[in-house]
Motif scaffolding. Structure first.
Motif, PDB file in Angstrom:
ATOM      1  N   TYR A 112      43.425  33.397  26.569  1.00  0.00           N
ATOM      2  CA  TYR A 112      42.635  33.250  27.794  1.00  0.00           C
ATOM      3  C   TYR A 112      41.131  33.361  27.519  1.00  0.00           C
ATOM      4  O   TYR A 112      40.359  33.752  28.397  1.00  0.00           O
ATOM      5  CB  TYR A 112      43.056  34.275  28.837  1.00  0.00           C
ATOM      6  CG  TYR A 112      44.427  34.019  29.431  1.00  0.00           C
ATOM      7  CD1 TYR A 112      44.714  32.829  30.102  1.00  0.00           C
ATOM      8  CD2 TYR A 112      45.441  34.963  29.323  1.00  0.00           C
ATOM      9  CE1 TYR A 112      45.961  32.598  30.649  1.00  0.00           C
ATOM     10  CE2 TYR A 112      46.703  34.732  29.866  1.00  0.00           C
ATOM     11  CZ  TYR A 112      46.954  33.543  30.535  1.00  0.00           C
ATOM     12  OH  TYR A 112      48.197  33.310  31.079  1.00  0.00           O
ATOM     13  N   THR A 151      46.648  42.205  33.694  1.00  0.00           N
ATOM     14  CA  THR A 151      46.941  41.582  34.994  1.00  0.00           C
ATOM     15  C   THR A 151      47.467  42.610  35.982  1.00  0.00           C
ATOM     16  O   THR A 151      47.066  42.616  37.153  1.00  0.00           O
ATOM     17  CB  THR A 151      47.983  40.449  34.806  1.00  0.00           C
ATOM     18  OG1 THR A 151      47.434  39.462  33.949  1.00  0.00           O
ATOM     19  CG2 THR A 151      48.352  39.818  36.138  1.00  0.00           C
ATOM     20  N   PHE A 192      41.213  40.334  28.406  1.00  0.00           N
ATOM     21  CA  PHE A 192      42.292  39.382  28.157  1.00  0.00           C
ATOM     22  C   PHE A 192      42.197  38.849  26.724  1.00  0.00           C
ATOM     23  O   PHE A 192      41.171  38.953  26.068  1.00  0.00           O
ATOM     24  CB  PHE A 192      42.245  38.244  29.182  1.00  0.00           C
ATOM     25  CG  PHE A 192      42.681  38.709  30.556  1.00  0.00           C
ATOM     26  CD1 PHE A 192      43.978  38.511  30.983  1.00  0.00           C
ATOM     27  CD2 PHE A 192      41.789  39.373  31.397  1.00  0.00           C
ATOM     28  CE1 PHE A 192      44.396  38.955  32.227  1.00  0.00           C
ATOM     29  CE2 PHE A 192      42.194  39.832  32.639  1.00  0.00           C
ATOM     30  CZ  PHE A 192      43.501  39.624  33.065  1.00  0.00           C
ATOM     31  N   SER A 193      43.306  38.249  26.279  1.00  0.00           N
ATOM     32  CA  SER A 193      43.441  37.844  24.883  1.00  0.00           C
ATOM     33  C   SER A 193      42.719  36.531  24.588  1.00  0.00           C
ATOM     34  O   SER A 193      42.187  35.864  25.489  1.00  0.00           O
ATOM     35  CB  SER A 193      44.926  37.687  24.541  1.00  0.00           C
ATOM     36  OG  SER A 193      45.450  36.530  25.204  1.00  0.00           O
ATOM     37  N   HIS A 221      52.642  35.175  34.673  1.00  0.00           N
ATOM     38  CA  HIS A 221      52.398  34.398  33.454  1.00  0.00           C
ATOM     39  C   HIS A 221      53.649  33.620  33.044  1.00  0.00           C
ATOM     40  O   HIS A 221      53.605  32.395  32.857  1.00  0.00           O
ATOM     41  CB  HIS A 221      51.980  35.324  32.310  1.00  0.00           C
ATOM     42  CG  HIS A 221      50.690  36.035  32.538  1.00  0.00           C
ATOM     43  ND1 HIS A 221      49.463  35.453  32.308  1.00  0.00           N
ATOM     44  CD2 HIS A 221      50.433  37.295  32.996  1.00  0.00           C
ATOM     45  CE1 HIS A 221      48.506  36.320  32.590  1.00  0.00           C
ATOM     46  NE2 HIS A 221      49.061  37.449  33.020  1.00  0.00           N
ATOM     47  N   TYR A 260      50.363  33.876  25.813  1.00  0.00           N
ATOM     48  CA  TYR A 260      49.824  35.080  26.457  1.00  0.00           C
ATOM     49  C   TYR A 260      50.467  36.299  25.798  1.00  0.00           C
ATOM     50  O   TYR A 260      51.536  36.213  25.175  1.00  0.00           O
ATOM     51  CB  TYR A 260      50.087  35.064  27.960  1.00  0.00           C
ATOM     52  CG  TYR A 260      51.539  35.180  28.343  1.00  0.00           C
ATOM     53  CD1 TYR A 260      52.127  36.419  28.555  1.00  0.00           C
ATOM     54  CD2 TYR A 260      52.344  34.047  28.483  1.00  0.00           C
ATOM     55  CE1 TYR A 260      53.462  36.544  28.880  1.00  0.00           C
ATOM     56  CE2 TYR A 260      53.680  34.148  28.808  1.00  0.00           C
ATOM     57  CZ  TYR A 260      54.240  35.399  29.010  1.00  0.00           C
ATOM     58  OH  TYR A 260      55.565  35.506  29.327  1.00  0.00           O
ATOM     59  N   ASP A 309      49.266  42.532  26.223  1.00  0.00           N
ATOM     60  CA  ASP A 309      48.004  43.079  26.741  1.00  0.00           C
ATOM     61  C   ASP A 309      47.548  42.290  27.972  1.00  0.00           C
ATOM     62  O   ASP A 309      46.958  42.860  28.902  1.00  0.00           O
ATOM     63  CB  ASP A 309      46.926  43.038  25.657  1.00  0.00           C
ATOM     64  CG  ASP A 309      47.128  44.117  24.607  1.00  0.00           C
ATOM     65  OD1 ASP A 309      47.852  45.095  24.897  1.00  0.00           O
ATOM     66  OD2 ASP A 309      46.571  43.982  23.493  1.00  0.00           O
ATOM     67  N   ASP A 310      47.788  40.976  27.978  1.00  0.00           N
ATOM     68  CA  ASP A 310      47.446  40.172  29.159  1.00  0.00           C
ATOM     69  C   ASP A 310      48.257  40.620  30.375  1.00  0.00           C
ATOM     70  O   ASP A 310      47.736  40.681  31.494  1.00  0.00           O
ATOM     71  CB  ASP A 310      47.716  38.681  28.892  1.00  0.00           C
ATOM     72  CG  ASP A 310      46.762  38.081  27.869  1.00  0.00           C
ATOM     73  OD1 ASP A 310      45.602  38.518  27.818  1.00  0.00           O
ATOM     74  OD2 ASP A 310      47.198  37.183  27.125  1.00  0.00           O
TER      75      ASP A 310
END
Length: 540
Positions: free
Chosen positions: A262, A228, A258-259, A207, A220, A223-224
């Motif tokens: 995203y 991942t 995902f957040s 990221h 991002y 949590d992303d």
């Protein structure tokens, strides 16, 4: 231009951080201005390592688009590196390639890595009129690995091939290939990533450094990163087959949330071999985010055009270029074509505005002067190693950028390219060029007679000076400097141009005249030594 002026070439840092005044208002509108030697050499200097007289001559009769098409033509894989180090405990004979051999002990791996680095230097020196080799370096600085950490020469070579195969292709495909590349799996601990103990190293860099970046609109979340990492559990390396594999028992089969950045997407956990396909779902989510295209276009811009992106450049170049990148499905070649045929790229303010990187300086010097390297592989690799080592002393160690973010000169604000030049590195540049043009550097030297002979009219001292400056400089010099180069160096104080014309013609018709040939050589050595010692030679 004195050294103080050279080291403060860019606008003041206070002005650089202000968007009140645009540096230039040009954008991606197709360039329709003059297309001549100046524009051709600018294009070659930025897309290849140096502009050799041979490349200039070959491309001079082409139109701009035809030249850009030629430069954006991908090249075939080169022959692999060979055993130039002698005894090999795994049975690789001298002169044979080691890239598919068994892994060696620490000493042997260090020898092979040195062989790899020398080989890479050789590929840069022998590059064709193509951006391909420079794109390999660009992607190496983007998807960084370090040989000192990977320490498996086969994986390191395979990583270089991965960059080559996708260098001018599809960025999303390249990202997937690098994600699963054995060298990257080792470098950022992906091969240790397991269910119940997810390793976030690669997930974070995917990221932060490889896709959406850290721009003001990149949001991002942690949590992303965690999601991942769970997607990427189970990938391993096979050192026998020299490939990456997927261990289904070590893959996290739960769903990954995902957040909002995203789109609140969820990747459904998959079992068995299908678990490996979650990588595709992950990249689909990431590449739907517009920040990917903007982040990569900014990096391309800083590498090939200029380091400072003010608001006008962001609006007129980066955003429309990013739209081209996205709409093309992340086609690297299409995006570069738009950049290299734009009015912005050929804007005079974007010429001679970058300090050469150590690789640009060293490889460009070799290519522009047509330096001939030994043909036997042991001596050849030794000379390539010498060149690699001096570039490392100038702060660019091929294969081993200092950080996962790459070399600081490509991203560190506010200095950027100014970081290449300091009180230690500038003398090393001068020592290299002085050695190359006089007694030689590590048994490699410039042949000034051969270089001059490639120019349009070397018997005319005015043409010789002008042609030399056209190739070796990207910034104009005053008439006083040109007069000095001609009168004080080529003519050695003689009153008429006929002195040099006679000496050159005598050399051409009678090279066996040792005294005259030495005299001509001495004058040319003095000319090119002086040219390379001026600050203008450091600019691209």
């Amino acid at each position: 231009m004195d050294r103080r002026q050279f080291l403060t070439l860019s606008p003041s840092r206070a002005a650089r951080n202000s968007n009140a005044v645009a540096r230039t208002a040009t954008g991606l509108t197709p360039y329709t201005g003059s297309w001549g030697t100046q524009q051709l050499i600018h294009l070659l200097k930025r897309t290849t390592f140096g502009a050799s007289p041979e490349n200039i001559k070959a491309l001079k009769g082409m139109g701009m688009q035809q030249v850009v098409d030629t430069l954006l033509t991908a090249q075939a894989d080169p022959l692999p590196p060979v055993n130039n180090y002698g005894a090999d405990s795994t049975g690789v004979a001298p002169g044979a390639t080691w890239v598919r051999a068994a892994m060696g002990d620490d000493v042997l791996e260090r020898q092979r890595i040195a062989s790899y680095k020398a080989w890479w230097v050789g590929q840069m020196i022998s590059q064709q009129a193509s951006i391909h080799e420079k794109m390999v370096l660009f992607w190496h600085n983007h998807f960084v690995t370090e040989t000192s950490t990977v320490h498996d020469s086969r994986f390191i070579y395979q990583y270089n091939l991965t960059l080559r195969h996708y260098a001018l292709g599809n960025f999303k495909a390249l990202t997937k290939a690098i994600t699963l590349d054995p060298a990257m799996l080792v470098y950022l601990n992906g091969y240790l990533n397991s269910k119940g103990a997810a390793d976030e190293n690669y997930a974070r860099e995917l990221h932060e450094l490889f896709t959406v970046g850290k721009g003001p609109d990149s949001h991002y979340t942690e949590d992303d990163v965690r999601a991942t990492a769970r997607v990427l559990t189970g990938f391993r390396v096979d050192r026998s087959a020299i490939v990456s594999t997927f261990n289904t028992t070590q893959h996290d089969i739960t769903n990954k949330q995902f957040s909002g950045f995203y789109g609140n997407k969820v990747i459904s956990g998959k079992t068995g071999p299908d678990g490996a396909t979650e990588v595709d779902d992950l990249l689909t989510i990431i590449f739907a985010q517009p920040e990917v295209a903007k982040f990569i276009c900014r990096k391309l811009y800083r590498f090939f055009v200029y380091y400072d992106i003010d608001q006008a450049t962001e609006d007129n170049v980066i955003l429309p270029l990013a739209e081209i990148f996205r709409s093309s499905g992340y086609d690297i070649k299409v995006t570069l074509n738009a950049l290299f045929t734009s009015e912005h790229f050929f804007d005079p303010l974007n010429m001679a505005c970058l300090i050469k990187s150590p690789v640009d300086f060293c490889i460009g010097l070799c290519r522009e002067f047509g330096i001939v390297f030994p043909s036997d592989y042991t001596t050849q690799y030794a000379r390539w190693t010498d060149l690699h080592n001096i570039m490392a002393l100038m702060l660019q160690n091929l294969g081993d950028p200092p950080l996962v973010a790459g070399w600081e000169a490509y991203y560190q604000e506010p200095a950027f390219h100014e970081l290449w030049i300091n009180t230690a590195t500038l003398p090393k540049r001068n020592q290299l060029s002085d050695g190359m043009i006089t007694t030689g550097y590590k048994n490699v030297k410039i042949d000034p007679l051969a270089f001059a002979d490639k120019l349009s009219n070397p018997g005319d001292p005015v043409a010789l000076v002008n042609d030399s400056l056209d190739i070796l400089y990207r910034v104009g010099v005053s008439d006083n400097v040109k007069t000095f180069l001609k009168d004080k160096i080529l003519l050695a104080g003689q009153s008429t141009n006929a002195y040099w014309t006679s000496a050159w013609n005598n050399y051409k018709s009678n090279p066996g005249d040792a005294a005259n040939t030495k005299e001509v050589t001495n004058h040319l050595q003095a000319l090119y030594k002086y040219i390379m010692n001026l600050s203008e030679y450091q600019l691209s």
